[in-house]
Design a protein around this motif. Sequence first.
Motif, PDB file in Angstrom:
ATOM      1  N   GLY B  63      -1.340  -9.576   0.437  1.00 15.97           N
ATOM      2  CA  GLY B  63      -1.681  -8.849  -0.763  1.00 15.97           C
ATOM      3  C   GLY B  63      -0.743  -9.121  -1.920  1.00 15.97           C
ATOM      4  O   GLY B  63      -0.871  -8.528  -2.993  1.00 15.97           O
ATOM      5  N   GLY B  64       0.199  -9.992  -1.736  1.00 16.33           N
ATOM      6  CA  GLY B  64       1.134 -10.297  -2.826  1.00 16.33           C
ATOM      7  C   GLY B  64       2.184 -11.268  -2.326  1.00 16.33           C
ATOM      8  O   GLY B  64       2.497 -11.305  -1.128  1.00 16.33           O
ATOM      9  N   ARG B  65       2.754 -12.012  -3.219  1.00 13.17           N
ATOM     10  CA  ARG B  65       3.696 -13.050  -2.806  1.00 13.17           C
ATOM     11  C   ARG B  65       4.959 -12.477  -2.192  1.00 13.17           C
ATOM     12  O   ARG B  65       5.529 -13.024  -1.262  1.00 13.17           O
ATOM     13  CB  ARG B  65       4.053 -13.924  -4.013  1.00 13.17           C
ATOM     14  CG  ARG B  65       2.963 -14.913  -4.382  1.00 13.17           C
ATOM     15  CD  ARG B  65       3.327 -15.670  -5.627  1.00 13.17           C
ATOM     16  NE  ARG B  65       4.601 -16.368  -5.478  1.00 13.17           N
ATOM     17  CZ  ARG B  65       5.271 -16.932  -6.474  1.00 13.17           C
ATOM     18  NH1 ARG B  65       4.813 -16.848  -7.709  1.00 13.17           N
ATOM     19  NH2 ARG B  65       6.409 -17.535  -6.258  1.00 13.17           N
ATOM     20  N   LEU B  66       5.416 -11.389  -2.706  1.00 14.58           N
ATOM     21  CA  LEU B  66       6.676 -10.825  -2.219  1.00 14.58           C
ATOM     22  C   LEU B  66       6.462  -9.635  -1.281  1.00 14.58           C
ATOM     23  O   LEU B  66       7.395  -8.928  -0.966  1.00 14.58           O
ATOM     24  CB  LEU B  66       7.547 -10.396  -3.408  1.00 14.58           C
ATOM     25  CG  LEU B  66       7.960 -11.519  -4.344  1.00 14.58           C
ATOM     26  CD1 LEU B  66       8.822 -10.979  -5.483  1.00 14.58           C
ATOM     27  CD2 LEU B  66       8.725 -12.609  -3.584  1.00 14.58           C
ATOM     28  N   ALA B  67       5.219  -9.430  -0.881  1.00 19.97           N
ATOM     29  CA  ALA B  67       4.954  -8.284  -0.012  1.00 19.97           C
ATOM     30  C   ALA B  67       5.385  -8.587   1.413  1.00 19.97           C
ATOM     31  O   ALA B  67       5.565  -9.745   1.796  1.00 19.97           O
ATOM     32  CB  ALA B  67       3.460  -7.948  -0.051  1.00 19.97           C
ATOM     33  N   ASP B  68       5.549  -7.534   2.192  1.00 16.84           N
ATOM     34  CA  ASP B  68       5.864  -7.704   3.604  1.00 16.84           C
ATOM     35  C   ASP B  68       4.714  -8.407   4.299  1.00 16.84           C
ATOM     36  O   ASP B  68       3.558  -8.234   3.930  1.00 16.84           O
ATOM     37  CB  ASP B  68       6.036  -6.336   4.275  1.00 16.84           C
ATOM     38  CG  ASP B  68       7.375  -5.714   3.931  1.00 16.84           C
ATOM     39  OD1 ASP B  68       7.532  -4.508   4.180  1.00 16.84           O
ATOM     40  OD2 ASP B  68       8.246  -6.440   3.427  1.00 16.84           O
ATOM     41  N   ASN B 123      -6.927  -7.760   0.271  1.00 22.43           N
ATOM     42  CA  ASN B 123      -5.792  -6.850   0.246  1.00 22.43           C
ATOM     43  C   ASN B 123      -5.023  -7.086  -1.039  1.00 22.43           C
ATOM     44  O   ASN B 123      -4.753  -8.234  -1.409  1.00 22.43           O
ATOM     45  CB  ASN B 123      -4.899  -7.106   1.464  1.00 22.43           C
ATOM     46  CG  ASN B 123      -3.704  -6.180   1.512  1.00 22.43           C
ATOM     47  OD1 ASN B 123      -3.745  -5.083   0.965  1.00 22.43           O
ATOM     48  ND2 ASN B 123      -2.648  -6.600   2.186  1.00 22.43           N
ATOM     49  N   LYS B 124      -4.708  -6.019  -1.717  1.00 18.41           N
ATOM     50  CA  LYS B 124      -3.940  -6.138  -2.953  1.00 18.41           C
ATOM     51  C   LYS B 124      -2.843  -5.099  -2.929  1.00 18.41           C
ATOM     52  O   LYS B 124      -3.107  -3.894  -2.941  1.00 18.41           O
ATOM     53  CB  LYS B 124      -4.857  -5.889  -4.148  1.00 18.41           C
ATOM     54  CG  LYS B 124      -4.327  -6.420  -5.445  1.00 18.41           C
ATOM     55  CD  LYS B 124      -4.573  -7.929  -5.530  1.00 18.41           C
ATOM     56  CE  LYS B 124      -4.175  -8.482  -6.881  1.00 18.41           C
ATOM     57  NZ  LYS B 124      -4.422  -9.927  -6.980  1.00 18.41           N
ATOM     58  N   VAL B 125      -1.622  -5.585  -2.824  1.00 18.35           N
ATOM     59  CA  VAL B 125      -0.478  -4.673  -2.781  1.00 18.35           C
ATOM     60  C   VAL B 125       0.223  -4.726  -4.117  1.00 18.35           C
ATOM     61  O   VAL B 125       0.595  -5.800  -4.604  1.00 18.35           O
ATOM     62  CB  VAL B 125       0.486  -5.075  -1.640  1.00 18.35           C
ATOM     63  CG1 VAL B 125       1.696  -4.163  -1.636  1.00 18.35           C
ATOM     64  CG2 VAL B 125      -0.232  -5.020  -0.300  1.00 18.35           C
ATOM     65  N   THR B 126       0.408  -3.589  -4.720  1.00 22.33           N
ATOM     66  CA  THR B 126       1.068  -3.511  -6.011  1.00 22.33           C
ATOM     67  C   THR B 126       2.261  -2.572  -5.911  1.00 22.33           C
ATOM     68  O   THR B 126       2.524  -1.975  -4.874  1.00 22.33           O
ATOM     69  CB  THR B 126       0.102  -2.988  -7.082  1.00 22.33           C
ATOM     70  OG1 THR B 126      -0.255  -1.636  -6.742  1.00 22.33           O
ATOM     71  CG2 THR B 126      -1.155  -3.835  -7.125  1.00 22.33           C
ATOM     72  N   LEU B 127       2.963  -2.443  -7.020  1.00 23.38           N
ATOM     73  CA  LEU B 127       4.092  -1.513  -7.036  1.00 23.38           C
ATOM     74  C   LEU B 127       3.623  -0.082  -6.832  1.00 23.38           C
ATOM     75  O   LEU B 127       4.312   0.745  -6.266  1.00 23.38           O
ATOM     76  CB  LEU B 127       4.822  -1.627  -8.380  1.00 23.38           C
ATOM     77  CG  LEU B 127       5.812  -2.768  -8.512  1.00 23.38           C
ATOM     78  CD1 LEU B 127       6.304  -2.893  -9.939  1.00 23.38           C
ATOM     79  CD2 LEU B 127       6.969  -2.613  -7.555  1.00 23.38           C
ATOM     80  N   LYS B 128       2.424   0.168  -7.311  1.00 20.86           N
ATOM     81  CA  LYS B 128       1.930   1.534  -7.215  1.00 20.86           C
ATOM     82  C   LYS B 128       1.359   1.846  -5.835  1.00 20.86           C
ATOM     83  O   LYS B 128       1.543   2.935  -5.298  1.00 20.86           O
ATOM     84  CB  LYS B 128       0.832   1.759  -8.256  1.00 20.86           C
ATOM     85  CG  LYS B 128       1.345   1.928  -9.672  1.00 20.86           C
ATOM     86  CD  LYS B 128       0.218   2.350 -10.583  1.00 20.86           C
ATOM     87  CE  LYS B 128       0.709   2.539 -12.008  1.00 20.86           C
ATOM     88  NZ  LYS B 128      -0.399   2.926 -12.908  1.00 20.86           N
ATOM     89  N   ALA B 131      -4.810  -1.669  -2.404  1.00 19.98           N
ATOM     90  CA  ALA B 131      -6.265  -1.631  -2.404  1.00 19.98           C
ATOM     91  C   ALA B 131      -6.767  -2.574  -1.315  1.00 19.98           C
ATOM     92  O   ALA B 131      -6.344  -3.728  -1.259  1.00 19.98           O
ATOM     93  CB  ALA B 131      -6.821  -2.057  -3.766  1.00 19.98           C
ATOM     94  N   VAL B 162       0.992   4.123  -0.575  1.00 19.93           N
ATOM     95  CA  VAL B 162       0.417   4.032   0.764  1.00 19.93           C
ATOM     96  C   VAL B 162       1.504   3.769   1.795  1.00 19.93           C
ATOM     97  O   VAL B 162       1.590   4.419   2.828  1.00 19.93           O
ATOM     98  CB  VAL B 162      -0.659   2.926   0.792  1.00 19.93           C
ATOM     99  CG1 VAL B 162      -1.064   2.614   2.223  1.00 19.93           C
ATOM    100  CG2 VAL B 162      -1.870   3.351  -0.015  1.00 19.93           C
TER     101      VAL B 162
END
Lengths: 239, 201
Positions: B63-68, B123-128, B131, B162
């Motif tokens: 969901g993101g480049r720097l996500a777990d 999957n989209k992981v953001t700072l907030k 989704a 989340v």
Amino acid sequence: MDSQERAPHPYLLPKGEKERKKRFLFLCGARRGQVKFPLPWGEPACPPRFAVEAGRTDRGKGEGKRIFLGIFLLIFLLVFQPLPTYTSEVLPETETEVLVREHPKTGKPYISIVSVYDPEGGNLFKDSLKGGVRPDYRLLDRTTKPGEIPYEGPVSDRTKVYVLAASLATLGAVGSAVVPVAATTGSAAGGAGAYAAAGAAVSAGTVSTAWLKTRPDPEKDDYVLESSTAVVEEGEKTK
Amino acid sequence: MKHHGSILLLSLCLAGCATLFGWDIHAPGMLSSDFSKQIQPVPVRLALYLPPEVSAYESQDKGGRLADPQTYHVGEAFSPMALEAFQEGFEEFILMETEPSAQILKQCGIPYLAVVAITDFGNKVTLKGQAIAIQTEVVLYNQDLYPVIHFQASGLSDAEKVFAKRGGPQVNLNAAIERCLLAIVQQLQDSVLQREEKENG
């Protein structure tokens, strides 16, 4: 011959006389060993049981019992079928059988059509954990604090090396802890914008037929759940 | 000491960090109590066939480049939830655990067969927050195995904070699956009832 002549054995009586004795004993309801004396023809020279045998044939009585028992057993087996039977209905033409299974989580029964040769091969839930707790989506609300809504379902079982990195950092191994963050920068704002048009994922040329965006309680809940369908092809082909 | 620590950390990073840490997301696999309030069962006999790859569907979309690193066991939760959803939506529900055929449908008197397959997971992981979206493809067949309707259904769950809550990503995944199944069952109910009306009318 003595003055007190013994009565002749019933079997030694003339035929007519013998038959009369049989009928007499039968009418008296004589049973084995229960003949009362003196008999009209006097005390027989033989033990009472012979007198009883003269009036009745056990062989015939036994055969009747056996026939009756056999008929009773046959009727019982046909009606009640106490022998083990299959719990499923086998459909020989299609080599399938119908089983009743239970949902692994809810326990609600459902009907399954399985292959006769491998009934468990297509069982999707044979290795599933039984039971479960229904989730509460209020946990997704932004204002819900951690622990406020109880959660008893599965959790991630992987440990993080954050602690290791932090401990290494404190030992001076690294200048600054390299801690992977569960976030991205510069991405689309949160909310529906990330997948604003779920219909966009649908192949071109289709028309969205249903779109449902809900916020369970608009005045309270702060999370978004969306459902949508897009028809690709409709109409029944005929042979 | 400093050098040993650096070498250790570097080796950990190079060894494939996904195997050392990350999120292994197993959703509860049950519908919420709201589902039964939104769906009313229809008096139709319908069979469901889930191809084997549905239960085995997994995604490692971070969901993101720097996500777990994250592993989502989508199919593991989708199958029991689909079963429950169809049980709620159709009074005479049958699960086909073997390859369906027109002969089986006719022998068992099943007028409709639905086949569901998962086509995409997002999957989209953001700072907030996060989704999650699931996209499926559904085909409804008649007794002769001719398609009546072919549609795509998707479900989305978008929530904030989340990962900060225990069970957050698991419930988020569960919510996305449930929304997708809600769309599938509603569309199938509409299609079947329309067809029944045409045949009776």
